[in-house]
Design a protein around this motif. Structure first.
Motif, PDB file in Angstrom:
ATOM      1  N   THR A 364       5.586   0.326   4.988  1.00 56.33           N
ATOM      2  CA  THR A 364       6.766   0.339   4.034  1.00 56.33           C
ATOM      3  C   THR A 364       8.078   0.570   4.461  1.00 56.33           C
ATOM      4  O   THR A 364       9.043  -0.152   4.570  1.00 56.33           O
ATOM      5  CB  THR A 364       6.556   1.167   2.652  1.00 56.33           C
ATOM      6  OG1 THR A 364       5.312   0.762   2.101  1.00 56.33           O
ATOM      7  CG2 THR A 364       7.585   0.903   1.920  1.00 56.33           C
ATOM      8  N   SER A 365       8.192   1.629   5.254  1.00 55.37           N
ATOM      9  CA  SER A 365       9.551   2.221   5.857  1.00 55.37           C
ATOM     10  C   SER A 365      10.003   1.037   6.998  1.00 55.37           C
ATOM     11  O   SER A 365      11.048   0.724   7.239  1.00 55.37           O
ATOM     12  CB  SER A 365       9.297   3.373   6.690  1.00 55.37           C
ATOM     13  OG  SER A 365       9.222   4.398   5.565  1.00 55.37           O
ATOM     14  N   SER A 366       9.015   0.544   7.812  1.00 54.10           N
ATOM     15  CA  SER A 366       9.187  -0.427   8.676  1.00 54.10           C
ATOM     16  C   SER A 366       9.764  -1.650   8.522  1.00 54.10           C
ATOM     17  O   SER A 366      10.314  -2.619   8.995  1.00 54.10           O
ATOM     18  CB  SER A 366       7.985  -0.566   9.871  1.00 54.10           C
ATOM     19  OG  SER A 366       7.051  -0.881   9.241  1.00 54.10           O
ATOM     20  N   SER A 367       9.171  -2.254   7.223  1.00 52.20           N
ATOM     21  CA  SER A 367       9.539  -3.400   6.438  1.00 52.20           C
ATOM     22  C   SER A 367      10.892  -3.426   5.983  1.00 52.20           C
ATOM     23  O   SER A 367      11.227  -4.420   5.396  1.00 52.20           O
ATOM     24  CB  SER A 367       8.354  -3.744   5.556  1.00 52.20           C
ATOM     25  OG  SER A 367       8.535  -3.071   4.523  1.00 52.20           O
ATOM     26  N   GLY A 368      11.520  -2.330   5.936  1.00 48.18           N
ATOM     27  CA  GLY A 368      13.093  -2.397   5.401  1.00 48.18           C
ATOM     28  C   GLY A 368      13.101  -1.633   4.118  1.00 48.18           C
ATOM     29  O   GLY A 368      14.276  -1.271   3.828  1.00 48.18           O
ATOM     30  N   SER A 369      12.025  -1.265   3.385  1.00 47.70           N
ATOM     31  CA  SER A 369      12.251  -0.477   2.224  1.00 47.70           C
ATOM     32  C   SER A 369      12.424   0.988   2.557  1.00 47.70           C
ATOM     33  O   SER A 369      12.120   1.618   3.562  1.00 47.70           O
ATOM     34  CB  SER A 369      10.776  -0.590   1.325  1.00 47.70           C
ATOM     35  OG  SER A 369      10.487  -1.937   0.998  1.00 47.70           O
ATOM     36  N   THR A 370      13.336   1.642   1.785  1.00 46.82           N
ATOM     37  CA  THR A 370      13.710   2.979   1.796  1.00 46.82           C
ATOM     38  C   THR A 370      12.766   3.937   1.004  1.00 46.82           C
ATOM     39  O   THR A 370      12.681   3.704  -0.270  1.00 46.82           O
ATOM     40  CB  THR A 370      15.182   3.182   1.423  1.00 46.82           C
ATOM     41  OG1 THR A 370      16.050   2.176   2.074  1.00 46.82           O
ATOM     42  CG2 THR A 370      15.635   4.608   1.554  1.00 46.82           C
ATOM     43  N   ILE A 371      12.234   4.967   1.860  1.00 41.03           N
ATOM     44  CA  ILE A 371      11.657   6.096   1.108  1.00 41.03           C
ATOM     45  C   ILE A 371      12.485   7.235   1.038  1.00 41.03           C
ATOM     46  O   ILE A 371      13.057   7.738   1.695  1.00 41.03           O
ATOM     47  CB  ILE A 371      10.449   6.678   2.019  1.00 41.03           C
ATOM     48  CG1 ILE A 371       9.527   5.425   2.707  1.00 41.03           C
ATOM     49  CG2 ILE A 371       9.423   7.470   1.286  1.00 41.03           C
ATOM     50  CD1 ILE A 371       8.794   4.640   1.414  1.00 41.03           C
ATOM     51  N   ASN A 372      12.757   7.449  -0.555  1.00 38.52           N
ATOM     52  CA  ASN A 372      13.837   8.486  -0.748  1.00 38.52           C
ATOM     53  C   ASN A 372      13.479   9.755  -0.214  1.00 38.52           C
ATOM     54  O   ASN A 372      12.219  10.251   0.113  1.00 38.52           O
ATOM     55  CB  ASN A 372      14.269   8.358  -1.986  1.00 38.52           C
ATOM     56  CG  ASN A 372      12.938   8.943  -3.102  1.00 38.52           C
ATOM     57  OD1 ASN A 372      12.564  10.051  -3.002  1.00 38.52           O
ATOM     58  ND2 ASN A 372      12.476   8.118  -3.906  1.00 38.52           N
ATOM     59  N   ASP A 373      14.493  10.859   0.052  1.00 41.75           N
ATOM     60  CA  ASP A 373      14.176  11.911   0.793  1.00 41.75           C
ATOM     61  C   ASP A 373      13.548  12.812  -0.207  1.00 41.75           C
ATOM     62  O   ASP A 373      12.539  13.752   0.647  1.00 41.75           O
ATOM     63  CB  ASP A 373      15.597  12.684   0.947  1.00 41.75           C
ATOM     64  CG  ASP A 373      16.410  12.012   1.856  1.00 41.75           C
ATOM     65  OD1 ASP A 373      16.020  11.389   2.573  1.00 41.75           O
ATOM     66  OD2 ASP A 373      17.696  12.142   1.902  1.00 41.75           O
ATOM     67  N   GLN A 374      13.375  12.735  -1.465  1.00 41.52           N
ATOM     68  CA  GLN A 374      12.549  13.541  -2.346  1.00 41.52           C
ATOM     69  C   GLN A 374      11.038  13.222  -2.010  1.00 41.52           C
ATOM     70  O   GLN A 374      10.425  14.050  -1.912  1.00 41.52           O
ATOM     71  CB  GLN A 374      12.998  13.507  -3.826  1.00 41.52           C
ATOM     72  CG  GLN A 374      12.319  14.571  -4.444  1.00 41.52           C
ATOM     73  CD  GLN A 374      12.691  14.169  -6.119  1.00 41.52           C
ATOM     74  OE1 GLN A 374      13.443  13.322  -6.356  1.00 41.52           O
ATOM     75  NE2 GLN A 374      11.967  14.855  -7.055  1.00 41.52           N
ATOM     76  N   LEU A 375      10.703  11.965  -2.230  1.00 43.28           N
ATOM     77  CA  LEU A 375       9.333  11.479  -1.959  1.00 43.28           C
ATOM     78  C   LEU A 375       8.732  11.807  -0.415  1.00 43.28           C
ATOM     79  O   LEU A 375       7.890  12.517  -0.327  1.00 43.28           O
ATOM     80  CB  LEU A 375       9.352   9.912  -2.216  1.00 43.28           C
ATOM     81  CG  LEU A 375       7.944   9.498  -2.026  1.00 43.28           C
ATOM     82  CD1 LEU A 375       6.983   9.978  -2.952  1.00 43.28           C
ATOM     83  CD2 LEU A 375       8.088   7.948  -2.242  1.00 43.28           C
ATOM     84  N   ARG A 376       9.933  11.667   0.279  1.00 47.35           N
ATOM     85  CA  ARG A 376       9.536  12.084   1.836  1.00 47.35           C
ATOM     86  C   ARG A 376       8.995  13.504   1.901  1.00 47.35           C
ATOM     87  O   ARG A 376       8.020  13.955   2.478  1.00 47.35           O
ATOM     88  CB  ARG A 376      10.467  11.649   2.872  1.00 47.35           C
ATOM     89  CG  ARG A 376       9.717  11.852   4.314  1.00 47.35           C
ATOM     90  CD  ARG A 376      10.995  11.296   5.267  1.00 47.35           C
ATOM     91  NE  ARG A 376      10.881   9.925   5.111  1.00 47.35           N
ATOM     92  CZ  ARG A 376      10.132   9.023   5.793  1.00 47.35           C
ATOM     93  NH1 ARG A 376       9.458   9.625   6.648  1.00 47.35           N
ATOM     94  NH2 ARG A 376      10.023   7.908   5.976  1.00 47.35           N
ATOM     95  N   ASN A 377       9.950  14.495   1.350  1.00 40.17           N
ATOM     96  CA  ASN A 377       9.658  15.687   1.414  1.00 40.17           C
ATOM     97  C   ASN A 377       8.558  16.302   0.797  1.00 40.17           C
ATOM     98  O   ASN A 377       7.836  17.177   1.065  1.00 40.17           O
ATOM     99  CB  ASN A 377      11.015  16.572   0.681  1.00 40.17           C
ATOM    100  CG  ASN A 377      12.227  16.491   1.451  1.00 40.17           C
ATOM    101  OD1 ASN A 377      12.190  16.288   2.829  1.00 40.17           O
ATOM    102  ND2 ASN A 377      13.417  16.711   0.852  1.00 40.17           N
ATOM    103  N   GLU A 378       8.128  15.710  -0.391  1.00 38.27           N
ATOM    104  CA  GLU A 378       6.800  15.862  -1.187  1.00 38.27           C
ATOM    105  C   GLU A 378       5.733  15.591  -0.209  1.00 38.27           C
ATOM    106  O   GLU A 378       4.762  16.535  -0.167  1.00 38.27           O
ATOM    107  CB  GLU A 378       6.660  15.058  -2.499  1.00 38.27           C
ATOM    108  CG  GLU A 378       7.797  15.659  -3.444  1.00 38.27           C
ATOM    109  CD  GLU A 378       7.428  16.570  -4.489  1.00 38.27           C
ATOM    110  OE1 GLU A 378       6.134  17.230  -3.967  1.00 38.27           O
ATOM    111  OE2 GLU A 378       7.853  17.032  -5.321  1.00 38.27           O
ATOM    112  N   PHE A 379       5.851  14.455   0.527  1.00 43.96           N
ATOM    113  CA  PHE A 379       4.738  14.030   1.111  1.00 43.96           C
ATOM    114  C   PHE A 379       4.701  15.130   2.362  1.00 43.96           C
ATOM    115  O   PHE A 379       3.551  15.281   2.963  1.00 43.96           O
ATOM    116  CB  PHE A 379       4.931  12.595   1.743  1.00 43.96           C
ATOM    117  CG  PHE A 379       4.638  11.509   1.060  1.00 43.96           C
ATOM    118  CD1 PHE A 379       3.506  11.583  -0.015  1.00 43.96           C
ATOM    119  CD2 PHE A 379       5.367  10.283   0.892  1.00 43.96           C
ATOM    120  CE1 PHE A 379       3.243  10.768  -0.927  1.00 43.96           C
ATOM    121  CE2 PHE A 379       4.969   9.472  -0.189  1.00 43.96           C
ATOM    122  CZ  PHE A 379       3.920   9.626  -0.934  1.00 43.96           C
TER     123      PHE A 379
END
Length: 927
Positions: A364-379
């Motif tokens: 998803t990230s490589s296709s141009g969509s942005t993973i917000n920082d809060q979600l990334r931190n949770e992961f």
């Protein structure tokens, strides 16, 4: 088989026979009765067989076994003789009425097993009647069986289940499936009434759940219409592990599940709220039960299939709560404590979920969509916690468990690279300071799992890890005779980490200092007392094979330790040779004179001709000495910048030292070595010389050429050494051809002419491959010398013609075809008149052979090579070829005419030849 049309079946005799089948203890008698009962189902008129089944089912005085046999036999007759049952209208109505009556008014006198079989029989019968004979079975059965909802639901369930057992043409089966899909609306209404009824019994609800399961398994069923019923079903089975697991499995395995976002969201919410609590309760009671394992497996499967939808909702819809909740549920399962393997069956299951989640997020990230920082931190936090527990669990040291945890560090690295590596270093340092061998090994294992994915941006934590690894705490202890298992395991993992990081270490600006710090640690594991010594030697090879400047500092340590290991009688020969290769890398940086003294010591230690040893031991020692030379040839080739110009290179001196030994072995020696057992040694000599030839400086190659040719002449026709000799011959032509010219052409000519004298050899394919390589890669060089090259290629043509005419070995035919194809191609492209003359002189024989062979079953490369040969003759000798081919079987066919039309286009000609071959093999009459 004709059906028996005689008097009615004797029911009493049949009942007695069935009773005897179930009661006899005589196996032969049981076997004989079984044949009789099988004939009962198939040899009588269908009306008679069905009538007999009905009578014994209805006889209350019969034993349960007899009545059950009647139900099974009736089911089998409907299944195998369905057309007879349906076409005869009287019989059709009789079967239908009997089955319905037996399931309603007669149900109270029948056992559960009989009722189940009668239900299946009615369901199967209805399927064969749909739609022409029985258009509305669901509506009719609902009215007829309304007073017994459990039986109604059982029959409806069986209708879906028995679809897999119907035997009918594909078109009819597809039509039946379409009708069943139409019935699903009525089925859903019935199920909704049952499941939502306040006074519905638990048995009826269970039957409804089973009905849902079977209909959802029906191929092509659409999930959309079942959404509301699924909600009712999931509510009804929330306390039943087995039923819940089954429903979740069926939903996840449905081909359309991933398309229904709303259904996925609802089920995931249901899992987070209800299923997770049920799992927690069950695990508290018995974490090893098969039921809970099945439920967890089904839950993980649904979760994994839901990942794309959950991530999409989080990224595009802004609703990240559900994917975090689901990941937390999976994390709790993954982090369950327990003794492997029983208790850990559950915690293994979510691993694929986290791998799939990481892949989906990265994609998803490589296709141009942005993973917000809060979600990334949770992961990041979730994966970090999984990594932490994995390190603690890895101390249990079970290989199967490690396989499921090998992605923990990489998963975490993808969300928080530097933090993950720093965390591993922190845990590694703590474990090292505390003397905790197993925990430090677990940390190293996670380092090893992620090492291959690291780059220059990770140098800071990598250097910290290497600093810890270089400490004395990680060196193998030499105070005890053998290394304990825990320390050895950590040593093996440490070697894996260093091997994986070697490419980054060697590219670092402080590579020399790093190698000097790490190589002594590696050397501490190079000992016969260390079980993982092979891993240590392979890692040492990785650090020494580039012959870097660090060897000027630690090279003596490497040589000393490896020499001690090489001389250890308890070490295996393969490990000793691997250690010797490291010595060779070190010696590559030393002057040749000093190197040869050390090699002399190594060789003198072997004592091949020790008095009193038998031939087997002497043979082994010779083989080992040859391998010593081969290993040194491979490792002593110096880099140009460190090559001495004042002395002969070490490899040159070593080869001179080896030649007398090699010649003695190949020509027979006076030391008692049996000549008939020397073939395997000659093979090893060829491998060793080939290694040397590859490493020799170019200016010395010509001086060794006579020896190499003599060796090939000897070995090429010794059965045990043919493969190695052909390999050496190929290398000789490549390495020496341009340097020795005519001598090479004469040698090659001699080899091919001698091969012509061995056309009955089982190793002929090896000779053909040698010829093919020389033709493909050295044509110009060989053809500079007219006489030897033409002698060679004339012999090659004769060998290939013989093979194409006579051989039944597909690989030989392929190789022979490829040699001739290459010769004909070069003859055309270089306008080689002499070679064309050879083909012309052999034309009639060769052309008939190729044309005949092309009409048989062949490998595709063989057909293409034969097409090249035919193309040469069709194009160069068109008139003569047409006349010759037309006299052969199928020579005047339309396909041959089409081939002649394509003599200006090789690609099209090959396609026509392939078509001709396929037609000849599949349908000769169509040519």
């Amino acid at each position: 088989m004709a059906h028996v049309a005689s008097a009615a079946i004797d029911s009493d005799l049949l009942i007695a026979t069935i009773d005897e089948f179930y009661t006899t203890t005589n196996e032969q008698r049981r076997h004989d009765i079984d044949k009789i009962l099988c004939r009962f189902k198939s040899e009588y008129e269908c009306v008679q067989t069905v009538g007999a089944c009905m009578r014994i089912i209805n006889q209350e005085k019969c034993s349960p076994n007899v009545r059950y046999f009647g139900a099974v036999a009736l089911y089998d007759v409907i299944k195998v003789r369905s057309e007879e049952c349906v076409v005869n209208q009287t019989l059709q109505m009789s079967v239908k009425t009997f089955l319905i009556d037996s399931l309603t008014s007669g149900a109270y006198v029948q056992s559960t097993s009989i009722l189940n079989k009668l239900s299946a029989a009615l369901a199967l019968f209805s399927l064969y009647c749909i739609p022409e004979v029985w258009m509305t079975p669901v509506e009719d059965l609902t009215q007829l069986l309304a007073t017994t909802p459990e039986i109604l639901l059982k029959v409806l369930s069986d209708m879906a289940a028995e679809f897999a057992h119907v035997v009918m043409p594909l078109a009819q089966r597809s039509r039946l499936k379409a009708e069943l899909h139409k019935f699903s609306e009525n089925i859903i209404q019935i199920l909704a009434v049952v499941l939502r009824g306040g006074d519905t019994s638990s048995i009826t609800k269970q039957a409804a759940v089973e009905c849902v399961e079977q209909w959802l398994r029906l191929p092509g069923i659409c999930l959309d219409a079942w959404t509301q019923v699924l909600s009712d079903v999931l509510g009804a089975v929330v306390q039943d592990c087995t039923a819940l697991a089954s429903i979740l499995d069926i939903i996840a395995e449905n081909d359309e599940f991933h398309r229904h976002s709303m259904l996925i969201i609802n089920i995931c919410q249901y899992i987070c709220v209800n299923v997770s609590q049920k799992i927690e309760d069950e695990l508290r009671e018995d974490a090893t039960s098969e039921e809970i394992t099945a439920l967890v497996a089904a839950t993980c499967l649904v979760a994994e299939k839901s990942i794309p939808t959950l991530v999409e909702c989080a990224v595009q819809g802004g609703n990240s709560e559900l994917v975090i909740q689901m990941s937390r549920v999976m994390q709790v399962l993954a982090n369950l404590q327990g003794q492997y393997p029983l208790d850990e069956m559950v915690s293994d299951l979510p691993s694929s979920y986290f791998i799939s989640l990481r892949c989906e997020v990265m994609q998803t990230s490589s296709s141009g969509s942005t993973i917000n920082d809060q979600l990334r931190n949770e992961f990041s936090q979730i994966y970090a916690e999984i990594l932490d527990v994995a390190i603690r669990k890895l101390r249990e040291i079970f290989d199967a468990y490690r396989k499921t945890r090998s992605d923990a560090s990489y998963d975490s690295y993808n969300f928080s690279a530097i933090d993950t590596l720093n965390y591993l270093n922190q845990k590694l340092e703590e474990a090292t300071n505390n003397g905790d061998v197993n925990t430090s090994e677990a940390c190293l294992f996670q380092w090893e799992c992620v090492a291959n994915y690291l780059g220059e941006s990770d140098y800071t934590p990598i250097l910290k890890c290497l600093e810890l690894c270089a400490s004395s705490s990680f060196s193998a202890s030499t105070s005890s005779p053998t290394l304990d298992l825990d320390s050895d395991r950590r040593g093996g993992t440490l070697m894996g980490v260093l091997y994986a990081l070697s490419y980054l270490i060697q590219e670092h600006e402080q590579a020399k200092e790093l190698e000097c710090a790490l190589i002594p640690v590696i050397l501490s594991y190079v000992s016969p007392n260390v079980p993982s010594v092979r891993q240590a030697i392979e890692t040492l090879q990785k650090f020494t094979e580039d012959r870097s400047e660090s060897l000027d500092i630690v090279g003596d340590q490497v040589s000393t330790r490896c020499y001690e290991f090489f001389n250890a009688p308890s070490a295996s020969d393969s490990d000793r040779l691997a250690a010797l290769k490291c010595i060779g890398y070190v010696l590559s940086r030393k002057p040749p004179s000093e190197t040869m003294k050390i090699i002399g010591q190594i060789l003198s230690y072997q004592n091949i001709n020790e008095a009193g040893i038998d031939e087997k031991i002497r043979h082994r020692r010779y083989a080992f000495q040859i391998n010593i030379f081969s290993t040194l040839f491979a490792s002593l080739s110096s880099r140009k910048e460190i090559e001495s110009t004042e002395e002969e290179p070490t490899i040159v001196q070593l080869l001179k030292e080896a030649i007398p030994v090699f010649e003695a072995l190949c020509c027979g020696d006076e030391n008692g070595l049996n000549k008939k057992n020397s073939g395997s040694l000659i093979q090893e000599v060829c491998k060793a010389v080939r290694s040397a030839l590859t490493s020799l400086p170019e200016r010395y190659i010509a001086s060794f050429f006579p020896f190499v040719v003599s060796l090939v002449n000897t070995a090429l026709f010794v059965s045990e050494s043919v493969v190695a000799a052909c390999g050496l011959a190929k290398s000789t032509v490549l390495q020496c051809g341009s340097l020795v010219g005519a001598d090479m052409a004469n040698a090659f000519s001699h080899w091919v002419k001698t091969a012509e004298q061995h056309m009955e050899s089982s190793q002929l394919d090896e000779y053909l491959q040698l010829i093919h390589q020389v033709v493909k890669k050295n044509w110009k060089m060989i053809r500079k010398f007219e006489d030897p090259s033409m002698f060679a290629f004339l012999s090659a043509t004769k060998i290939c013609s013989f093979i194409i005419i006579n051989s039944s070995v597909p690989t030989e035919v392929r190789s022979a075809s490829q040699v001739l194809a290459a010769l004909s191609t070069y003859a055309t492209s270089h306008d080689d008149a002499a070679m064309k003359t050879v083909f012309a002189e052999n034309g009639p024989t060769l052309l008939r052979a190729v044309f005949g062979r092309i009409q048989g079953e062949l490998m595709r490369p063989t057909v293409e090579a034969l097409a090249d040969i035919l193309y040469f003759y069709f194009k160069e000798f068109t008139t003569e070829t047409r006349a010759l081919i037309s006299a052969e079987p199928y020579g005047s066919s339309a396909l041959i005419t089409a081939m002649f039309r394509e003599i200006g286009n090789l690609r099209n000609f090959k396609q026509q030849t392939i078509r001709f071959n396929l037609a000849a093999v599949r349908d000769p009459g169509s040519i």
